[in-house]
Design a protein around this motif. Structure first.
Motif, PDB file in Angstrom:
ATOM      1  N   GLY A   1       0.799  -1.224   0.000  1.00 54.71           N
ATOM      2  CA  GLY A   1       0.000   0.000   0.000  1.00 54.71           C
ATOM      3  C   GLY A   1       0.830   1.271   0.000  1.00 54.71           C
ATOM      4  N   ILE A   2       2.135   1.163   0.180  1.00 48.17           N
ATOM      5  CA  ILE A   2       3.011   2.336   0.213  1.00 48.17           C
ATOM      6  C   ILE A   2       3.536   2.594  -1.194  1.00 48.17           C
ATOM      7  N   SER A   3       3.302   3.794  -1.706  1.00 52.97           N
ATOM      8  CA  SER A   3       3.684   4.121  -3.082  1.00 52.97           C
ATOM      9  C   SER A   3       5.172   4.400  -3.204  1.00 52.97           C
ATOM     10  N   HIS A   4       5.667   4.231  -4.426  1.00 51.82           N
ATOM     11  CA  HIS A   4       7.075   4.531  -4.696  1.00 51.82           C
ATOM     12  C   HIS A   4       7.372   6.008  -4.494  1.00 51.82           C
ATOM     13  N   ASP A   5       6.397   6.867  -4.781  1.00 48.65           N
ATOM     14  CA  ASP A   5       6.621   8.305  -4.630  1.00 48.65           C
ATOM     15  C   ASP A   5       6.896   8.682  -3.176  1.00 48.65           C
ATOM     16  N   LYS A   6       6.188   8.045  -2.248  1.00 53.48           N
ATOM     17  CA  LYS A   6       6.414   8.345  -0.831  1.00 53.48           C
ATOM     18  C   LYS A   6       7.815   7.917  -0.403  1.00 53.48           C
ATOM     19  N   ILE A   7       8.252   6.783  -0.911  1.00 50.40           N
ATOM     20  CA  ILE A   7       9.610   6.318  -0.597  1.00 50.40           C
ATOM     21  C   ILE A   7      10.640   7.266  -1.206  1.00 50.40           C
ATOM     22  N   LYS A   8      10.394   7.684  -2.434  1.00 47.24           N
ATOM     23  CA  LYS A   8      11.310   8.584  -3.127  1.00 47.24           C
ATOM     24  C   LYS A   8      11.454   9.905  -2.381  1.00 47.24           C
ATOM     25  N   HIS A   9      10.347  10.440  -1.898  1.00 47.96           N
ATOM     26  CA  HIS A   9      10.385  11.735  -1.221  1.00 47.96           C
ATOM     27  C   HIS A   9      11.129  11.663   0.110  1.00 47.96           C
ATOM     28  N   VAL A  10      10.950  10.579   0.847  1.00 41.49           N
ATOM     29  CA  VAL A  10      11.654  10.477   2.119  1.00 41.49           C
ATOM     30  C   VAL A  10      13.152  10.315   1.895  1.00 41.49           C
ATOM     31  N   LEU A  11      13.539   9.662   0.813  1.00 42.57           N
ATOM     32  CA  LEU A  11      14.966   9.523   0.508  1.00 42.57           C
ATOM     33  C   LEU A  11      15.575  10.852   0.068  1.00 42.57           C
TER      34      LEU A  11
ATOM     35  N   ARG B   1      14.701  13.729   1.281  1.00 48.59           N
ATOM     36  CA  ARG B   1      14.865  14.521   2.499  1.00 48.59           C
ATOM     37  C   ARG B   1      15.903  13.927   3.436  1.00 48.59           C
ATOM     38  N   LYS B   2      16.088  12.618   3.380  1.00 47.36           N
ATOM     39  CA  LYS B   2      17.013  11.944   4.304  1.00 47.36           C
ATOM     40  C   LYS B   2      17.915  10.993   3.509  1.00 47.36           C
ATOM     41  N   PRO B   3      18.938  11.518   2.833  1.00 48.53           N
ATOM     42  CA  PRO B   3      19.768  10.684   1.943  1.00 48.53           C
ATOM     43  C   PRO B   3      20.584   9.625   2.645  1.00 48.53           C
TER      44      PRO B   3
END
Length: 412
Positions: A391-401, A403-405
């Motif tokens: 249920g977790i989209s790739h976009d949400k994962i991309k955005h957190v990365l 902000r937090k590399p």
């Protein structure tokens, strides 16, 4: 195209470094990141200066060849280069670690007698070494008399006779026989009767042991601080007696003990010294009420690592209890606790601010809205595992990365 900041930095500040001109203390710092095998087989042949440092004591605290990937002749060359200075190295060496390939090569041949000269060894690991038998262990016991930690994971010929030999190691405090699948109650009873006190006993996937030997072990070896149990033959008696007899228990791992009931969970209540607790694939009979009680009535305030996996009894109320009762958590595993939702995970990240690892494999109800704030609430987070969280989209994962590399995400 504009240059990246890292590329500009490299051009402006990077300089050629002549390693040979570095002082010995800096060279030793660099060499400390290399294995003794690499140092002896390669680094020592670069120049005279490097060669003069090859047996420096700081480089010879341990020999670890558990991640071996090279040809075995490379290890043979290392042993040949090591032989002339064995006495010098022996004075400083404290740890030896072997995998299946390297361990069988050494302990399955006469080369093992060279390693028996390392008389100051206190830590010995033999991982999946088929050549290790009761006879080999008896040789090790006779020659390496200072061993305190013995790891025999997956050594297929470790049996009750071998356990009898292990029980004669005079200074042993930590024993790992995980995946030694032919050890029975008789073998564990030998360990229970050891004159020295075992502090750490790990027996994951030792499927033939039962309550009889575990109860005997915890009754006699009362100073145990770390205990790993697994197997369908174990019942509440093992867990209850361990909790009752082991006042100093800090690390408790219970795997695949499908015959447990709420009685085991209630026995864990009040074990306030626990720092690590793992309950993996426990019985379906264990109730939500019992698990919640573990974190509510007498919270495990000192827990830094917690894992409750594949447990139908874990629900949002459970995660909320963990959030309020375990403020010092550094890592948490809730893999395949499929009834957990975003609401309690959101509460978790806001309450347990010291988390460095969060593993939520297989939580299919999650949508991951809490990812938008995870970098704010968990500044120390280094690893997030959300595989099979569909249920977790790739976009949400991309955005957190973005902000937090520094965060590593094991995602979909």
């Amino acid at each position: 195209m504009a240059d990246s900041a890292s590329a500009r930095f490299s051009r402006e500040y990077a300089t050629d470094v002549d390693l040979i001109k570095l002082p010995p203390e800096l060279l030793l710092e660099i060499f400390s990141y290399l294995s003794p095998v690499t140092i002896l087989n390669e680094v020592a042949f670069v120049c005279r200066k490097f060669n003069s440092l090859k047996f420096h004591p700081s480089l010879w605290r341990e020999i670890d060849v558990t991640n071996w990937s090279g040809p075995i002749k490379y290890l043979d060359s290392f042993i040949e280069n090591l032989s002339p200075e064995i006495d010098l190295v022996s004075e400083h060496l404290r740890s030896l670690s072997f995998c299946q390939v390297t361990g069988n090569f050494v302990f399955g041949s006469n080369k093992r007698w060279l390693f028996y000269k390392f008389s100051n060894i206190v830590h010995l690991e033999l991982i999946e070494c088929d050549c290790v038998t009761a006879q080999i262990l008896d040789e090790i016991r006779y020659n390496l008399t200072k061993i305190e930690t013995l790891v025999l994971c997956g050594c297929s010929y470790i049996d009750d006779e071998a356990m009898e030999v292990v029980s004669k190691f005079e200074h042993l405090t930590k024993l790992n026989i995980s995946q030694c699948s032919i050890v029975t109650d008789e073998g564990v009873n030998y360990i229970a009767d050891m004159p020295c006190q075992i502090l750490h006993f790990l027996s994951s996937v030792v499927v033939l042991i039962s309550d009889r030997s575990i109860v005997n072990l915890v009754t006699k070896q009362t100073k145990i601080e770390s205990l790993v149990l697994s197997g369908r033959n174990l019942t509440d008696y093992s867990v209850i007696d361990a909790c009752h007899c082991l006042a100093n228990l800090k690390n408790f791992h219970i795997f695949n003990c499908t015959n447990l009931t709420d009685r085991s969970i209630y026995a864990l209540c009040g074990k306030v010294r626990l720092q690590r607790l793992y309950l993996d694939d426990i019985a379906k009979e264990v109730s939500t009420r019992a698990i919640n009680c573990l974190f509510q009535e007498k919270p495990l305030m000192n827990l830094t690592k917690l894992g409750i996996c594949s447990a139908d009894a874990v629900v949002d109320e459970t995660v909320n209890a963990i959030s309020s009762g375990c403020p010092h958590l550094e890592s948490i595993f809730l893999n395949f606790c499929t009834k957990v939702t975003d609401k309690s995970i959101n509460n978790l990240i806001k309450s347990c601010r010291k988390l460095e690892l969060v593993s939520l494999h297989g939580l299919t109800n999650l949508e991951g809205d809490w990812l938008a704030e995870i970098d704010h609430y968990l500044p120390k987070l280094l690893c997030l595992c959300i595989a099979f969280c569909t249920g977790i989209s790739h976009d949400k994962i991309k955005h957190v990365l973005m902000r937090k590399p520094d965060l590593t995400v094991f995602g979909r």
